[in-house]
Design an enzyme around this catalytic site. Sequence first.
Site, short mmCIF file in Angstrom:
data_model
loop_
_atom_site.label_atom_id
_atom_site.label_comp_id
_atom_site.label_asym_id
_atom_site.label_seq_id
_atom_site.Cartn_x
_atom_site.Cartn_y
_atom_site.Cartn_z
N GLY A 14 0.78 -1.23 0.00
CA GLY A 14 0.00 0.00 0.00
C GLY A 14 0.81 1.28 0.00
O GLY A 14 1.81 1.42 -0.71
N TYR A 175 -11.35 4.38 14.77
CA TYR A 175 -10.37 4.74 13.74
C TYR A 175 -10.20 6.25 13.64
O TYR A 175 -9.07 6.77 13.67
CB TYR A 175 -10.78 4.15 12.39
CG TYR A 175 -9.88 4.59 11.26
CD1 TYR A 175 -8.63 4.00 11.08
CD2 TYR A 175 -10.26 5.60 10.38
CE1 TYR A 175 -7.79 4.39 10.06
CE2 TYR A 175 -9.43 6.01 9.36
CZ TYR A 175 -8.20 5.40 9.20
OH TYR A 175 -7.35 5.81 8.20
#
Length: 301
Positions: A14, A175
């Site tokens: 990523g 998150y």
Amino acid sequence: MTRRTVIITGANTGLGFECARTILNCDSSWHVVLAVRDPLRGAHAVDRLGAADRCTVLPCDLASLRSVGGFVDALTRADLPPLHAIVCNAGLQVVDTSQVTADGIEMTFGVNHLGHFALVTTLLDHLATPGRIVVVSSGTHDPDKFTGMPAPQFTSAADLALPGNPDDKDGRRRYTTSKLCNMLFAYELDRRLDQGARGVTVTAFDPGLMPGSGLAREYTPLGRLAWRYLFPLLRVLPNVNSIATSGARLAALTVDPSFDGVTGTYFEGSRAIPSSKESYDTATALDLWATSEQLVATARA
């Protein structure tokens, strides 16, 4: 000839991988340390990067403060060029039942914030000048921006560290709150380093929405399918980027001379912007710092 070392957490895939690729391709003076949970996957990443002589893979599981300490020990024993940059990139989003780290800390807070806090603060004495620290945050930390995510909820750092209720499925809020912690940590670290006067700069980075990245690995099968095949269609919208584009921008913040001396700044891609109002709250930042120090010290005792 390599003269400087950069650490990138989560560099095997990523955003971290694309950041490593850009650095290796644009400047031969850098040696990249891939700080990864799985050394085998790290080795495969080095094969794909095609610069094995300028890469080192060292295990670092941010969900274990013992592993973070082991990484620092291994790094300081390795025969590498001086450390000049740290990229706090690795992160996760647990959307189902709350999980805990090896140290009994709530997983999202533990990985996205506390593991990086332990890594950076332990390495400060090993960081050569001029040095840079880049903390990957997210626009989702700012409730005034429409992101489709719930607003962060910071009560106290001690509360955030507690294991969640087994029935708590509010992982998306955990998150966004962890991304607020990233901002608070970056700004407080910059203040403690005298805002660049000691030769080390600190910046925070929002890579934008990156469809196809590994952030959706905890999603439902249908959610992962949409993330991989439908969300890329949104790249025509502002701050929706390919992983390669965001990786190149992160690499620039890390090594490009045009950012020399830039510190205490939040970047949305390549653009400096204000962060959320709460991210500038020094009392909240001090609470986060003090609790983080205590948690790390307790784990190492």
